[in-house]
Enzyme design. Structure first.
Site: not given
Length: 263
Positions: A132-133
């Site tokens: 994820d980011r």
């Protein structure tokens, strides 16, 4: 007489160049069979020679045992029942920084991991799995679809090790809960190993093979912790050694073979 001598070399030279132009393209388009097999990601060139000599390789339906055999662009090369791709297989390891999303493109024009590797190779490569980011660490990118599919499949138990930094020290009770397994909305989370790596109890090392979405973050959030930092430090036996954040490198031949052997 002078004109004839002057013209003759020019005439012969033009004929020679014409021959080169008609002959050159086909020569450049052929490739040695062992290199073709190696490019397909099956094995090294040396091991490909063994496959060829043992009659394991077919070109256009016929067994080829000649080591120097040249493959044409339209030839079909098979190893067993598998048709081999002539494109060179690329395996790239990236140490992903924060604020980059794991996708090939983004409609919102956010930064993607592809921005970090855009100059790495001519081949079109894709991320294997996702981070994820806000998660940093190891990410594999490749054009080997078969390997990517195997690594993503839960049954292959690809090992991942994360360093997790929490907003507060983990309690003994919660530590034991994670060891025993925690039930989330999409099933039980079982880990392979857990260790406290900081004196204040806020940083842990966690080994897991599950590949469910945001599984590590959701595990700790379920127990009432906020994950401040999450870093993947080991992925399928690959480590971050000598690979700074935001940088990438190609896997060497030994790593590729080991990776395929593991799964």
């Amino acid at each position: 007489m002078t004109d004839r001598k002057t013209r003759t070399p020019e005439y012969n030279l033009s004929k020679y160049e014409a021959k080169k132009e008609t002959k050159s393209p086909s020569t450049k388009q052929t490739i040695r069979l062992n290199r073709y097999i190696s490019n397909a990601g099956i094995c090294s060139r040396r091991d490909a020679d063994v496959l060829i000599e043992s009659g394991e390789i077919k070109v256009n339906g016929k067994v080829v045992t000649e080591l120097g055999y040249q493959v044409n662009p339209n030839d079909t090369v098979k190893y067993g029942n598998r048709v081999l791709n002539k494109e060179k297989m690329v395996y790239l390891l990236l140490n992903k920084p924060k604020d980059f999303i794991t996708t090939t493109e983004d409609p919102d024009e956010r930064k993607t991991v592809m921005d970090l590797v855009k100059s790495a190779c001519e081949q079109r490569i894709y991320p294997v799995g996702r981070l994820d980011r806000n998660t940093t660490g190891l990410l594999l990118l490749t054009n080997d679809g078969e390997l990517a599919e195997k690594m993503a499949h839960p049954s292959n138990n690809v090992k991942k090790v994360y360093q997790v930094e929490l907003d507060k020290p983990i309690t003994k009770a919660d530590y034991q809960k994670i060891i025993d397994g925690v039930e989330l909305e999409d099933g039980k989370v079982t880990i392979d190993d857990l260790a406290i790596v900081s004196s204040d109890g806020t940083t842990l090392g966690l080994e897991i093979h599950l590949g469910r979405n945001r599984i590590v973050r959701r595990l700790f959030e379920h127990l009432g912790y906020e994950v401040i930092k999450l870093d993947r430090v080991v992925y399928a036996g690959l480590t971050k050694k000598d690979l700074p954040r935001g940088k990438w490198r190609f896997l060497n031949e030994k790593e590729v073979i080991t990776l395929k052997y593991l799964i």
